[in-house]
Design a protein around this motif. Structure first.
Motif, mmCIF file in Angstrom:
data_model
loop_
_atom_site.group_PDB
_atom_site.id
_atom_site.type_symbol
_atom_site.label_atom_id
_atom_site.label_comp_id
_atom_site.label_asym_id
_atom_site.label_seq_id
_atom_site.Cartn_x
_atom_site.Cartn_y
_atom_site.Cartn_z
ATOM 1 N N THR A 82 38.035 48.813 34.514
ATOM 2 C CA THR A 82 38.118 47.359 34.689
ATOM 3 C C THR A 82 39.246 46.995 35.652
ATOM 4 O O THR A 82 39.066 46.168 36.562
ATOM 5 N N PHE A 83 40.414 47.611 35.448
ATOM 6 C CA PHE A 83 41.564 47.306 36.294
ATOM 7 C C PHE A 83 41.298 47.673 37.744
ATOM 8 O O PHE A 83 41.599 46.893 38.660
ATOM 9 N N THR A 84 40.744 48.857 37.978
ATOM 10 C CA THR A 84 40.523 49.335 39.347
ATOM 11 C C THR A 84 39.580 48.422 40.112
ATOM 12 O O THR A 84 39.850 48.052 41.260
ATOM 13 N N LEU A 85 38.474 48.032 39.492
ATOM 14 C CA LEU A 85 37.522 47.141 40.160
ATOM 15 C C LEU A 85 38.173 45.802 40.497
ATOM 16 O O LEU A 85 38.016 45.286 41.609
ATOM 17 N N GLY A 86 38.904 45.241 39.546
ATOM 18 C CA GLY A 86 39.567 43.962 39.781
ATOM 19 C C GLY A 86 40.647 44.067 40.842
ATOM 20 O O GLY A 86 40.764 43.203 41.726
ATOM 21 N N TRP A 87 41.424 45.140 40.783
ATOM 22 C CA TRP A 87 42.526 45.314 41.736
ATOM 23 C C TRP A 87 41.989 45.480 43.159
ATOM 24 O O TRP A 87 42.501 44.856 44.098
ATOM 25 N N PHE B 23 39.103 44.492 44.410
ATOM 26 C CA PHE B 23 38.487 43.249 44.906
ATOM 27 C C PHE B 23 39.542 42.216 45.301
ATOM 28 O O PHE B 23 39.528 41.703 46.430
ATOM 29 N N PHE B 24 40.462 41.898 44.396
ATOM 30 C CA PHE B 24 41.400 40.800 44.643
ATOM 31 C C PHE B 24 42.459 41.158 45.687
ATOM 32 O O PHE B 24 42.828 40.309 46.508
#
Length: 247
Positions: free
Chosen positions: A91-96, A98-99
């Motif tokens: 979850t963290f990797t995908l969010g990091w 992208f943003f």
């Protein structure tokens, strides 16, 4: 009587927090003095790699002292809750990715693409840069901050703090504050701030709290180490890619 006891406890807690900061500072300075005789004036990431390896060795040396009566597993060096760690990291990797990609691209476009890398892009420099940012830094800094300092502070700072619907101990927040302060350049004698980047300090604080949450949820440093390396490693890849495209 209760008021006096509370004051004593507050003084002890404040003293412990101060001790934790100076433990960080002493480890950092010892690693600096051990690195400088061999690598002073060398490529920055050659120096940083050696400095952080020495720093990690110092932390491990402190952790195994009989004084603590703790195993390395109790310091967080273990493989507990791997499934939960993996879920958090996904979850963290995908969010990091992208943003941060969105932010870097927009801010670069608005500011006419200022230089992101201050060294020559050759194979040796890039390799040392990526090794540091995606491997060494997470291991060294998480051993020090979420490993050694957090475990020292935890017995006295057990209170819970609620942030964005999630909770973290006050020990985790305090460790994050020390971590953020470590991203400010300063000298003690005479005291002077030599470098300060507001965004970097803010991000260090926010990420430091997140890394503490990961440690508290999993009981292991592994998730924090990997999240830290993903954080810095992805930014490094972005900087290299943008720099090459802008040539």
């Amino acid at each position: 009587m209760n008021e006096q006891i509370n004051r004593k406890n507050e003084m002890k807690s404040s003293l412990l927090a101060l001790i934790a900061f100076f433990i960080y500072y002493l480890i950092h300075e010892i690693a600096t003095y051990a690195t400088d005789p061999f690598l002073a004036g060398e490529f920055a990431y050659t120096w940083l790699n050696m400095h952080h390896l020495i720093q990690a060795a110092l932390v491990l040396g402190i952790m195994i002292l009989p004084f603590w009566k703790r195993t390395l597993s109790e310091w967080g060096i273990n493989l507990k809750n791997l499934t939960q760690t993996t879920q958090i990291l996904k979850t963290f990797t995908l969010g990091w990715i992208f943003f941060t990609t969105l932010y870097i691209l927009i801010s670069g476009w608005l500011s006419d693409w200022p230089p992101l890398i201050a060294f020559e892009l050759n194979a040796i420099n890039i390799t040392q840069y990526l090794v540091f940012e995606s491997i060494i830094v997470g291991i060294s800094e998480e051993l020090l901050f979420r490993g050694l300092l957090y475990r020292i502070l935890r017995p006295k700072f057990k209170g819970k703090v609620s942030l964005f619907g999630m909770t973290v101990t006050s020990a985790g927040v305090l460790t994050a504050i020390i971590f953020a302060m470590a991203h400010i350049g300063f000298e003690f004698f005479p005291f002077a701030i030599t470098s300060f980047n507001g965004m970097q300090v803010f991000m260090a604080l926010a990420l430091g709290i997140f890394y503490a949450m990961v440690v508290e949820r999993t009981g292991s440093l592994l998730g924090a180490i990997l999240a830290h390396n993903i954080t810095d490693g992805w930014l490094s890849l972005l900087y290299i890619g943008i720099t090459i495209l802008n040539k």
